[in-house]
Design an enzyme around this catalytic site. Structure first.
Site, PDB file in Angstrom:
ATOM      1  N   THR A   1      44.630  47.286  30.461  1.00 47.29           N
ATOM      2  CA  THR A   1      45.249  47.966  29.314  1.00 47.29           C
ATOM      3  C   THR A   1      45.140  47.026  28.112  1.00 47.29           C
ATOM      4  OG1 THR A   1      47.434  47.247  30.089  1.00 47.29           O
ATOM      5  CG2 THR A   1      46.752  49.491  30.640  1.00 47.29           C
TER       6      THR A   1
ATOM      7  N   LYS B   1      45.813  43.418  36.892  1.00 46.94           N
ATOM      8  CA  LYS B   1      45.926  43.582  35.453  1.00 46.94           C
ATOM      9  C   LYS B   1      47.360  43.264  35.066  1.00 46.94           C
ATOM     10  CE  LYS B   1      47.292  46.509  33.221  1.00 46.94           C
ATOM     11  NZ  LYS B   1      48.586  46.591  32.441  1.00 46.94           N
TER      12      LYS B   1
ATOM     13  N   THR C   1      54.270  41.816  38.568  1.00 46.10           N
ATOM     14  CA  THR C   1      52.919  41.914  38.042  1.00 46.10           C
ATOM     15  C   THR C   1      52.834  43.312  37.484  1.00 46.10           C
ATOM     16  OG1 THR C   1      50.570  41.844  38.519  1.00 46.10           O
ATOM     17  CG2 THR C   1      51.974  42.730  40.217  1.00 46.10           C
TER      18      THR C   1
ATOM     19  N   GLU D   1      49.961  38.771  26.162  1.00 49.23           N
ATOM     20  CA  GLU D   1      49.754  39.301  24.819  1.00 49.23           C
ATOM     21  C   GLU D   1      50.093  38.264  23.750  1.00 49.23           C
ATOM     22  OE1 GLU D   1      50.527  43.988  25.918  1.00 49.23           O
ATOM     23  OE2 GLU D   1      52.109  42.854  24.900  1.00 49.23           O
TER      24      GLU D   1
ATOM     25  N   ASN E   1      53.284  44.873  20.100  1.00 49.69           N
ATOM     26  CA  ASN E   1      54.387  45.632  20.658  1.00 49.69           C
ATOM     27  C   ASN E   1      55.294  46.302  19.633  1.00 49.69           C
ATOM     28  OD1 ASN E   1      54.327  45.190  23.747  1.00 49.69           O
ATOM     29  ND2 ASN E   1      53.932  43.167  22.890  1.00 49.69           N
TER      30      ASN E   1
END
Length: 387
Positions: free
Chosen positions: A149, A171, A182, A261, A383
């Site tokens: 993603t 991921k 996770t 991120e 975000n």
């Protein structure tokens, strides 16, 4: 180096149209012959568990811990979607089962992406034939690519055990907080193992990997780790299996921390000298999830007072006059107060990609660590809107 590294497994990934970008978004990992193998899994502790989590739990129970395949999609979490979402998760399993020749209960399902949006089942159905029919032992990379993603790259691993192999893909770049933690991970092994031994190995591995990772303190609705054991390599000892699975999970967790991120640093917070391992883990998590500490790490500022303050509010036994803080190998505070130290060495350590904060509480023998990252403007950029 992929989820198909162990013999007896195939995989593939395709673009089914769930992502507006047109990037791959549908993945499959399966036993090569379509015959169910022993399986185990752990799932999110979030009470808003997504439909695929509920379905996979039920399927493992119904099959007695066996699965022929795992179907995964990205771009849509199928969470907070009610009964239609549950039916869609079941429908994904049925579509795979029909093409593999197994039962729907022998297929596990995972989803990741946006919450609260219905799955576009028409797109999934159109992608299912090319996905399942083109599965191969060389398809691990495509599968790992299709579950991304906000990840900037796919995450894969292969670990050689004593006469067997563990492979995996994962991921996750945010919402990584135990227990368990996770976003999605699928592991495979050619070792022979019964479901209970497999589950025990997975749980032990999580304690030292995904459960010791926190990017932002948020727990996803979809967290799932699945392991499939094909058995081609024959029986192995429980200790050997646990060690290899742990190594694989650690590697994937470190890849997640490095790809968090907006992160510029991979940070390990280690607490020693606590009264117990549980208290050490609790204190390490408090430091690792502190926004103030994480901001200091982004600024490469050795503001040890923030670390000490978090330790004092962690809810564990704490005596400031016994506590010390170090960045890397350099102690900057001892017995609760600043001490003379090599400031250049600290600056050099904090300027690097990998940073370690070591806190010694001086109260016992408990020790634990948490893997995290710094907090950067790029995290906010990612975000501040639906993503």
């Amino acid at each position: 180096m992929s989820v198909t590294a162990p013999g007896g497994f195939v995989a593939h990934g395709v673009a089914a149209g769930l992502k507006a970008s047109g990037d791959p978004d549908l993945a499959l990992v399966a036993a090569a012959d379509g015959v169910p193998v022993h399986a185990a899994a752990t799932f999110t502790q979030n009470r808003l568990a997504a439909a695929p989590v509920l379905v996979s739990r039920a399927h493992l129970a119904a099959s007695g811990g066996r699965a022929a395949a795992v179907i995964l999609n990205s771009g849509n979490a199928n969470a907070a979607t009610g009964k239609p979402g549950h039916d869609d998760a079941e429908g994904m399993c049925a579509l795979v089962a029909r093409r593999l020749g197994c039962t729907a209960e022998e297929v596990l399902v995972c989803s990741t992406g946006l919450i609260g949006i219905p799955l576009p089942m028409a797109a999934l159905e159109s992608g299912m034939a090319p996905l399942v029919d083109r599965r191969s032992p060389d398809g691990g990379a495509e599968a790992a690519e299709a579950i991304r993603t906000t990840d900037t790259h796919r995450k894969e691993v292969a670990v050689a055990g004593h006469g067997f192999t563990v492979g995996g893909m994962a991921k996750g770049a945010a919402m990584l907080a135990p227990d368990m933690a996770t976003m999605l991970a699928v592991l495979t092994t050619d070792a022979a193992s019964d479901p209970s031994t497999l589950h025990a190995a997975l749980v032990d591995a999580l304690d030292e990997s995904f459960n010791a990772l926190s990017v932002d303190g948020c727990t996803s609705t979809n967290d799932t780790v699945i392991i499939l054991a094909g058995g081609r390599a024959g029986p192995v000892s429980a200790d050997s299996l646990r060690e290899a699975v742990t190594r694989a999970c650690r590697d994937l967790a470190e890849q997640m921390a490095g790809d968090a991120e907006g992160a510029t640093k991979v940070v390990r917070v280690r607490v020693k000298g606590a009264q117990s391992v549980d208290e050490a883990r609790q204190a390490a998590r408090k430091v690792a999830e502190s926004q103030l500490v994480k901001c200091s790490l982004f600024g490469a500022d050795p503001y040890w007072g923030r670390v000490m303050s978090e330790l004092g509010s962690a809810g564990v036994a704490f005596a400031p006059e016994r506590a010390s803080i170090a960045y890397g190998a350099t102690v900057v505070a001892s017995n609760g107060v600043a001490v003379d130290h090599d400031a250049a060495a600290v600056r050099e350590h904090l300027a690097g990609r990998h940073v370690e904060i070591i806190a010694d509480l001086g109260l016992g023998r408990g020790e634990a660590g948490i893997l995290t990252n710094d907090l950067t403007p790029a995290y906010i950029d990612e975000n501040m809107r639906t993503s």
